[in-house]
Every structure is written in structure tokens, then in C-alpha cells.
Motif scaffolding. Structure first.
Motif, PDB file in Angstrom:
ATOM      1  N   ALA B 190      31.998  35.571  37.029  1.00 28.06           N
ATOM      2  CA  ALA B 190      33.093  34.759  37.567  1.00 28.06           C
ATOM      3  C   ALA B 190      33.389  35.275  38.967  1.00 28.06           C
ATOM      4  CB  ALA B 190      34.329  34.881  36.685  1.00 28.06           C
ATOM      5  N   LYS B 191      33.807  34.389  39.846  1.00 24.64           N
ATOM      6  CA  LYS B 191      34.140  34.827  41.207  1.00 24.64           C
ATOM      7  C   LYS B 191      35.651  35.019  41.361  1.00 24.64           C
ATOM      8  CE  LYS B 191      30.112  35.030  43.218  1.00 24.64           C
ATOM      9  NZ  LYS B 191      29.518  35.418  41.914  1.00 24.64           N
ATOM     10  N   ARG B 192      36.376  34.630  40.306  1.00 23.63           N
ATOM     11  CA  ARG B 192      37.815  34.661  40.414  1.00 23.63           C
ATOM     12  C   ARG B 192      38.406  34.953  39.052  1.00 23.63           C
ATOM     13  NH1 ARG B 192      41.323  30.582  40.152  1.00 23.63           N
ATOM     14  NH2 ARG B 192      43.259  31.179  41.126  1.00 23.63           N
ATOM     15  N   ILE B 193      39.509  35.688  39.022  1.00 24.32           N
ATOM     16  CA  ILE B 193      40.246  35.881  37.781  1.00 24.32           C
ATOM     17  C   ILE B 193      41.731  35.682  38.062  1.00 24.32           C
ATOM     18  CG2 ILE B 193      40.352  38.411  38.096  1.00 24.32           C
ATOM     19  CD1 ILE B 193      40.355  38.647  35.003  1.00 24.32           C
ATOM     20  N   GLU B 194      42.393  34.998  37.151  1.00 25.55           N
ATOM     21  CA  GLU B 194      43.844  34.867  37.239  1.00 25.55           C
ATOM     22  C   GLU B 194      44.442  35.759  36.176  1.00 25.55           C
ATOM     23  OE1 GLU B 194      45.588  30.943  36.953  1.00 25.55           O
ATOM     24  OE2 GLU B 194      44.459  30.276  38.721  1.00 25.55           O
ATOM     25  N   ILE B 195      45.304  36.649  36.608  1.00 29.72           N
ATOM     26  CA  ILE B 195      46.015  37.493  35.656  1.00 29.72           C
ATOM     27  C   ILE B 195      47.480  37.097  35.746  1.00 29.72           C
ATOM     28  CG2 ILE B 195      46.611  39.859  35.031  1.00 29.72           C
ATOM     29  CD1 ILE B 195      43.981  40.698  36.432  1.00 29.72           C
ATOM     30  N   VAL B 224      47.215  48.800  38.858  1.00 26.30           N
ATOM     31  CA  VAL B 224      45.819  48.552  38.467  1.00 26.30           C
ATOM     32  C   VAL B 224      45.260  47.364  39.241  1.00 26.30           C
ATOM     33  CG1 VAL B 224      44.352  47.765  36.560  1.00 26.30           C
ATOM     34  CG2 VAL B 224      46.043  49.562  36.175  1.00 26.30           C
ATOM     35  N   VAL B 225      46.063  46.293  39.323  1.00 26.97           N
ATOM     36  CA  VAL B 225      45.593  45.085  40.008  1.00 26.97           C
ATOM     37  C   VAL B 225      45.374  45.368  41.494  1.00 26.97           C
ATOM     38  CG1 VAL B 225      46.299  42.777  40.755  1.00 26.97           C
ATOM     39  CG2 VAL B 225      46.543  43.437  38.357  1.00 26.97           C
ATOM     40  N   GLU B 226      46.297  46.093  42.083  1.00 22.15           N
ATOM     41  CA  GLU B 226      46.179  46.388  43.507  1.00 22.15           C
ATOM     42  C   GLU B 226      44.917  47.200  43.800  1.00 22.15           C
ATOM     43  OE1 GLU B 226      48.987  48.474  46.708  1.00 22.15           O
ATOM     44  OE2 GLU B 226      50.040  47.529  45.022  1.00 22.15           O
ATOM     45  N   GLU B 227      44.673  48.182  42.947  1.00 20.70           N
ATOM     46  CA  GLU B 227      43.494  49.038  43.139  1.00 20.70           C
ATOM     47  C   GLU B 227      42.221  48.205  42.974  1.00 20.70           C
ATOM     48  OE1 GLU B 227      40.046  50.952  41.935  1.00 20.70           O
ATOM     49  OE2 GLU B 227      41.297  50.015  40.387  1.00 20.70           O
ATOM     50  N   ALA B 228      42.188  47.347  41.950  1.00 23.47           N
ATOM     51  CA  ALA B 228      40.989  46.547  41.691  1.00 23.47           C
ATOM     52  C   ALA B 228      40.738  45.553  42.824  1.00 23.47           C
ATOM     53  CB  ALA B 228      41.124  45.808  40.354  1.00 23.47           C
ATOM     54  N   ARG B 229      41.806  45.000  43.353  1.00 25.19           N
ATOM     55  CA  ARG B 229      41.682  44.054  44.458  1.00 25.19           C
ATOM     56  C   ARG B 229      40.973  44.674  45.647  1.00 25.19           C
ATOM     57  NH1 ARG B 229      47.257  41.314  44.772  1.00 25.19           N
ATOM     58  NH2 ARG B 229      46.780  39.424  43.604  1.00 25.19           N
ATOM     59  N   ALA B 230      41.410  45.881  45.980  1.00 19.97           N
ATOM     60  CA  ALA B 230      40.817  46.567  47.118  1.00 19.97           C
ATOM     61  C   ALA B 230      39.350  46.898  46.830  1.00 19.97           C
ATOM     62  CB  ALA B 230      41.609  47.837  47.424  1.00 19.97           C
ATOM     63  N   ARG B 231      39.098  47.378  45.616  1.00 19.54           N
ATOM     64  CA  ARG B 231      37.750  47.805  45.248  1.00 19.54           C
ATOM     65  C   ARG B 231      36.783  46.623  45.197  1.00 19.54           C
ATOM     66  NH1 ARG B 231      36.227  48.374  39.835  1.00 19.54           N
ATOM     67  NH2 ARG B 231      38.433  48.349  39.293  1.00 19.54           N
ATOM     68  N   LEU B 232      37.264  45.455  44.765  1.00 15.34           N
ATOM     69  CA  LEU B 232      36.353  44.328  44.500  1.00 15.34           C
ATOM     70  C   LEU B 232      36.417  43.238  45.568  1.00 15.34           C
ATOM     71  CD1 LEU B 232      37.008  44.136  40.667  1.00 15.34           C
ATOM     72  CD2 LEU B 232      35.005  45.083  41.809  1.00 15.34           C
ATOM     73  N   LYS B 233      37.005  43.554  46.701  1.00 11.70           N
ATOM     74  CA  LYS B 233      37.139  42.584  47.779  1.00 11.70           C
ATOM     75  C   LYS B 233      35.773  41.976  48.131  1.00 11.70           C
ATOM     76  CE  LYS B 233      39.626  42.085  52.121  1.00 11.70           C
ATOM     77  NZ  LYS B 233      38.608  41.535  53.007  1.00 11.70           N
ATOM     78  N   LYS B 235      33.916  40.413  46.166  1.00 19.92           N
ATOM     79  CA  LYS B 235      33.140  40.234  44.938  1.00 19.92           C
ATOM     80  C   LYS B 235      33.890  39.394  43.923  1.00 19.92           C
ATOM     81  CE  LYS B 235      30.394  43.293  42.540  1.00 19.92           C
ATOM     82  NZ  LYS B 235      30.177  44.595  41.887  1.00 19.92           N
ATOM     83  N   LEU B 236      35.167  39.712  43.773  1.00 15.39           N
ATOM     84  CA  LEU B 236      35.991  39.031  42.780  1.00 15.39           C
ATOM     85  C   LEU B 236      37.375  38.813  43.383  1.00 15.39           C
ATOM     86  CD1 LEU B 236      36.156  38.135  39.699  1.00 15.39           C
ATOM     87  CD2 LEU B 236      37.198  40.372  39.298  1.00 15.39           C
ATOM     88  N   THR B 237      37.822  37.560  43.364  1.00 10.49           N
ATOM     89  CA  THR B 237      39.183  37.276  43.820  1.00 10.49           C
ATOM     90  C   THR B 237      40.123  37.460  42.638  1.00 10.49           C
ATOM     91  OG1 THR B 237      38.316  35.667  45.365  1.00 10.49           O
ATOM     92  CG2 THR B 237      40.659  35.516  44.875  1.00 10.49           C
ATOM     93  N   ILE B 238      41.150  38.257  42.824  1.00  3.92           N
ATOM     94  CA  ILE B 238      42.116  38.472  41.747  1.00  3.92           C
ATOM     95  C   ILE B 238      43.436  37.837  42.157  1.00  3.92           C
ATOM     96  CG2 ILE B 238      43.297  40.167  40.308  1.00  3.92           C
ATOM     97  CD1 ILE B 238      41.073  42.148  40.927  1.00  3.92           C
ATOM     98  N   ASP B 239      43.814  36.760  41.471  1.00  8.11           N
ATOM     99  CA  ASP B 239      45.107  36.139  41.721  1.00  8.11           C
ATOM    100  C   ASP B 239      46.032  36.531  40.588  1.00  8.11           C
ATOM    101  OD1 ASP B 239      44.459  34.967  44.072  1.00  8.11           O
ATOM    102  OD2 ASP B 239      43.899  33.039  43.211  1.00  8.11           O
ATOM    103  N   ALA B 240      47.132  37.160  40.929  1.00  9.09           N
ATOM    104  CA  ALA B 240      48.032  37.642  39.886  1.00  9.09           C
ATOM    105  C   ALA B 240      49.380  36.951  40.002  1.00  9.09           C
ATOM    106  CB  ALA B 240      48.205  39.151  40.001  1.00  9.09           C
ATOM    107  N   VAL B 241      49.879  36.487  38.878  1.00 10.99           N
ATOM    108  CA  VAL B 241      51.250  35.986  38.819  1.00 10.99           C
ATOM    109  C   VAL B 241      52.080  37.141  38.289  1.00 10.99           C
ATOM    110  CG1 VAL B 241      52.832  34.318  37.783  1.00 10.99           C
ATOM    111  CG2 VAL B 241      50.494  33.626  38.385  1.00 10.99           C
ATOM    112  N   VAL B 242      52.910  37.714  39.160  1.00 13.79           N
ATOM    113  CA  VAL B 242      53.635  38.919  38.748  1.00 13.79           C
ATOM    114  C   VAL B 242      54.911  38.540  38.003  1.00 13.79           C
ATOM    115  CG1 VAL B 242      52.669  40.309  40.597  1.00 13.79           C
ATOM    116  CG2 VAL B 242      54.822  39.121  40.950  1.00 13.79           C
ATOM    117  N   PRO B 243      55.296  39.372  37.067  1.00 15.04           N
ATOM    118  CA  PRO B 243      56.520  39.077  36.323  1.00 15.04           C
ATOM    119  C   PRO B 243      57.707  39.447  37.197  1.00 15.04           C
ATOM    120  CG  PRO B 243      55.660  41.211  35.679  1.00 15.04           C
ATOM    121  CD  PRO B 243      54.713  40.665  36.712  1.00 15.04           C
ATOM    122  N   ASP B 244      58.816  38.726  37.035  1.00 14.91           N
ATOM    123  CA  ASP B 244      59.949  39.093  37.874  1.00 14.91           C
ATOM    124  C   ASP B 244      61.124  39.663  37.068  1.00 14.91           C
ATOM    125  OD1 ASP B 244      60.694  36.705  36.750  1.00 14.91           O
ATOM    126  OD2 ASP B 244      60.812  35.601  38.640  1.00 14.91           O
TER     127      ASP B 244
END
Ligand code: SF4
Ligand code: SF4
Lengths: 103, 381
Positions: B190-195, B224-233, B235-244
Motif C-alpha cells: 500500500a502507498k498510503r495508510i489512514e490511522i 509512534v506515528v510521527e516517528e514512522a512518518r519521518a522514517r517512511l517518507k 515510501k508510505l503516506t501516513i494520514d492520521a486522524v488524531v483524537p481530541d
């Protein structure tokens, strides 16, 4: 890291990426998974020629003559622009068959 | 009709300037679905098959959407492949120039069906995973074998050369699997993941005690998401909907009410967001009676919270009012009992401490799920 593109390579939009004119807003848009991009006018002229049949060379030739600009400059711009989209996975470059390059 | 400047005709000035056109439309084709996720974003009162819009009506809606300026349609549900005429809808969207995105749970989708969907011209497939392991997916979706079937669908999607996004909704029972979700997305090409953290309306609100993660889990997940985003730039787009729930500011819900997108339900109601029906005072128009552009421009539900005029003084005088648009109307309804209140997720809201206390209490709640299902007289709400 920016890729070096071979001038004889043939770019095409990846599956899931589409260029279209947005009538409602009077602009061109590049549509991709969960993304709507607004390419600038130069980018639009390049993208219109990315059709999976023209090589990068051919695209540069056509743009240079259509806009009567220096070919070298066009080549640099086109290369940089396409390389950026290749990196984003939005454009794929097919290499032409060996021996076909001169035709 | 859009009001355009035309020097050759006389036009009355519109009473209210026409709102900018929407970019995206969520088409909930059906509420039918073989799975039973306890956080399902469908309403608690699910539409039954006999009230679903027919193919011709959907085609008209897609045509109207294209004319209105919609560029991307998200074909969703329920499970959109439960509609046998899905391929006709996709073909129609392609014809009118709309980009199509399929949002599927994958269960029951055969390779032949995927081939047909691909041939019809689908642009992008989003496939949900309820867990990163078979055990979790099957438990959360209440469907034995769901995970295996999803893996097979993912491989088939990529074999067909279609771009794939993995959708994962995270909550207390699977939030620790975020790294595994990311590995899963990579392994499936996958090129993208939504968390997306579960959003508490409808079914999720009923299940809040079983879903709510702890504050520690939420902050760990952000890192975790922030670290993965930087590492996988690249390669994989990580779109996260953060809880408020544990945040200082609310999310800019829908990027503003009636600003960029709309949502059509299986029976044809048009909503500013998928949870809008939880606000009892709103009057939703139906595509059976009105054109989409009339609804977008004039329907009371869309105008109720458009822009900033409706805001309480707290938001209206705040410098963030056009950043977060006062947060989420449905959350204000659920927590404050008033859809026009400042979202209690905002630290300036007088109910902020109350909301935080609710979240903290829920995070200690029971882990029993009230699974999504059609309510029947013997199993009423
Ligand atoms: S969230 Fe789960 S139950 Fe709801 S439509 Fe999606 S797969 Fe089905
Ligand atoms: S007061 Fe209103 S506009 Fe300001 S940050 Fe809070 S929710 Fe947003």
C-alpha cells in the motif's frame, strides 16, 4: 534524493492519478488518492503531454518550440518537475525498447 | 445554479453569496455490511435495502455532483460492493469526469468482482483492517476469517495495479498495534495508510467505554506515528486522524461545516458530515426532492453552521475561528447537548474538564462490545 531521468524514457501518469480541467473553478487539477493538487500553468503544459506515448525528449522538443524558449532551460524544468512526481509515485517512466531510441 | 458574473443579463443580487463548491462527496450506497464494527460511523438506525436509492437516482446525483464542482467521490457504505450495480455507478462517474475511490471492508469481494470494478475504471481502493492480526480483526469485526479474506483482497488489488490505502480505526483494543498496522501496509504494497482514532458518535458513542484509549496510549500513538512518518517518507503516506479528547484544541471538523464536502445516505438524505443526523434540530433535504446544488446552497442543515456567524461569542472572538471552525458540531451536541456550543474538546470550553473526566472514566470501562446491527423489536435500542 532526486532521480536522474533518462531523456528517452516515456512518462505516464500512474494508475489512480488523473489530470482534468475543473470547469466549476476554471482551473486544471491533478487528482490522486485523497489528494487534489493545483499544478501551475507551466506544470499543466508539461502534464498535458504526459500521455504514455511521448518520451521526455519529445515533450521537451514540443514545449521548446511551442513557447520559443531555450531548449536547455525547458529540459531542466521538465526533468525537475517529472522527477518530483516520480518520487511521489504519481508518474511512472517506462524505458523505450533498446534500438527504438533513435526512431 | 452557480451565480456567475454575466454582463449580458440582469441578475438580482443573491440574498446570500453562493458558497464555494464542494470538492468531495461521500456516497453511502448502502448500510448493509457483513461486519459489525462497534465504532461503525453509520447511524444507529440503519437504512434497510428497500429504502436505498436506485441506480438511476445515483447516476443523476453523480452528474449533479460533477456539475456542482465535486472532483472526488468516495463510494462507501456499509459495504459498497453489496450493491450489484456498483460497476455501473463507477462507469457513470468516469463518464462525468469524477475521480472514484472505493472504501471497502473486502469481505465477500471475489477476484472476479475486483476485476470488474477495476475494468469499470475505479481510481483508488481503500481497504479496512480492524486489527493488524487475524485475532483482532475477527474479534472487532465479529466475523471469523475476515482478516484472511482482507489479505487476499489487498493482494488482488495490487495485482490489478490499483493504488491501495489501508484504513485502520484505532481504539483501546488495537491502538498498540499501530506499528504492526504500518508493517502490514508496507507488506501489502500500500502507498498510503489512514490511522483514524475512533470518533464517538452513533455506534462508537454506545461503545465508548469499550473503545476509549487511555491518555498514555494516545500520546504514545502520536509519537509512534510521527516517528514512522519521518522514517517512511516517500515510501508510505501516513494520514492520521488524531483524537481530541485529550487535546487542547478541537479538530477542524470537515474543515468547516458545508465548506468542502457533502455526504449522501443510502436513502438519499444529504448531510454536511456522516454524523450530522445525531443533531435532532437539523432539517436534511433529500436528493429525491431537490437537486444537489439546491441542497448545497439552500438547505437549512447546510446553512445552520456554515461560516462563523452561528458561533458562540467564545469562538467568534477567537483567532482560531477560521482554523478549527469551532470544532465538531456533533461532539458539541453529544457532550454539551447543544450543537451550537463551542466544541468541549477546546480547552476554552467550560465543559472541557467534564469531557476529559468522561474520557478518563471511559478508558477504565468494560471491554464488552455492543456490535453494530439492525435494531429489531426484540433487540431494540
Ligand atoms: S465500519 Fe465495519 S460495520 Fe461499519 S460499514 Fe465499515 S466494515 Fe461495515
Ligand atoms: S474558542 Fe472556538 S474557535 Fe477558539 S480554539 Fe476554541 S473551538 Fe476553536
Amino acid at each position: 534524493m532526486t532521480e536522474i531521468l533518462v531523456a528517452t524514457g516515456i512518462p505516464k501518469l500512474a494508475r489512480g492519478v488523473r489530470l482534468r480541467h475543473d470547469e466549476a473553478r476554471g482551473q486544471w487539477v491533478l487528482l490522486a488518492p485523497e489528494r487534489v493538487l493545483n499544478p501551475d500553468p507551466v506544470a499543466v503544459e508539461i502534464l498535458k503531454k504526459v500521455d504514455g506515448t511521448r518520451s521526455i525528449d519529445a515533450i521537451v522538443d514540443e514545449l521548446a518550440s511551442a513557447f520559443t524558449v531555450d531548449r536547455e532551460r525547458v529540459a531542466t524544468d521538465v526533468d525537475a518537475f517529472l522527477a518530483g512526481l516520480v518520487e511521489k509515485g504519481m508518474i511512472e517512466i517506462a524505458s523505450p525498447l533498446i534500438g527504438d531510441a533513435a526512431s | 445554479m452557480n451565480v456567475v458574473a454575466d454582463p449580458h443579463t440582469h441578475r438580482e443580487a443573491p440574498v446570500r453569496p453562493a458558497p464555494p463548491a464542494p470538492y468531495g462527496m461521500l456516497a453511502e450506497l448502502t448500510h448493509r455490511c457483513p461486519l459489525q464494527c462497534p465504532y461503525c460511523s453509520n447511524p444507529v438506525e440503519l437504512d434497510r435495502r428497500n429504502v436505498e436509492l436506485d441506480l438511476d437516482t445515483w447516476k443523476r446525483v453523480f452528474s449533479e455532483a460533477a456539475r456542482l464542482g465535486v472532483l472526488q467521490v468516495h463510494l462507501s457504505g456499509g459495504e459498497p460492493t453489496a450493491r450489484r450495480d456498483l460497476e455501473d455507478m463507477i462507469r457513470h462517474c468516469v463518464e462525468v469526469g469524477i475521480y472514484t475511490n472505493l472504501i471497502t471492508a473486502g469481505v465477500g469481494v471475489t477476484p472476479e468482482r475486483l476485476q470488474a470494478i477495476s475494468d469499470a475504471g475505479i481510481d483508488h481502493v481503500q481497504l479496512s483492517f480492524q486489527g493488524a492480526t487475524a485475532e483482532t480483526t475477527d474479534k472487532v469485526s465479529n466475523f471469523r476469517g475476515a482478516h484472511e479474506r482482507k489479505l487476499a483482497v489487498a493482494r488482488e488489488v495490487r495485482r490489478l495495479g490499483l493504488p491501495l490505502t489501508i484504513n485502520s480505526v484505532v481504539h483501546r483494543a488495537n491502538i498498540h498495534q499501530i506499528p504492526a498496522f504500518i508493517d502490514l501496509a508496507l507488506s501489502l504494497d500500500a502507498k498510503r495508510i489512514e490511522i483514524a482514532h475512533s470518533q464517538y458518535y452513533g455506534w462508537a458513542l454506545r461503545n465508548r467505554g469499550a473503545l476509549m484509549p487511555t491518555r498514555e496510549q494516545v500520546f504514545w500513538a502520536l509519537d509512534v506515528v510521527e516517528e514512522a512518518r519521518a522514517r517512511l517518507k516517500g515510501k508510505l503516506t501516513i494520514d492520521a486522524v488524531v483524537p481530541d479528547y485529550y487535546a487542547k484544541y478541537p479538530k477542524p471538523c470537515m474543515n468547516g461545516w458545508g465548506r468542502q464536502s457533502l455526504n449522501v445516505t443510502p436513502s438519499g438524505k444529504v448531510l454536511p458530515c456522516h454524523a450530522a443526523e445525531t443533531i435532532p434540530s437539523l432539517d436534511f433535504w433529500n436528493v429525491r426532492e431537490h437537486s444537489l446544488s439546491e441542497i448545497w446552497t439552500d438547505s437549512p442543515a447546510f446553512n445552520a453552521f456554515r461560516g462563523t456567524d452561528w458561533m458562540p461569542e467564545l469562538c467568534r472572538s477567537c483567532e482560531r475561528k477560521e482554523i478549527d471552525w469551532g470544532g465538531c458540531r456533533c461532539q458539541a451536541m453529544a457532550i454539551a447537548g447543544d450543537a451550537a456550543a463551542t466544541d468541549p474538546a477546546c480547552h476554552k470550553s467550560p465543559l472541557h474538564a467534564h469531557m476529559l473526566a468522561l474520557a478518563e472514566a471511559d478508558a477504565e470501562g468494560s471491554s464488552e462490545y455492543d456490535y453494530r446491527r439492525y435494531l429489531t423489536p426484540d433487540r431494540p435500542s
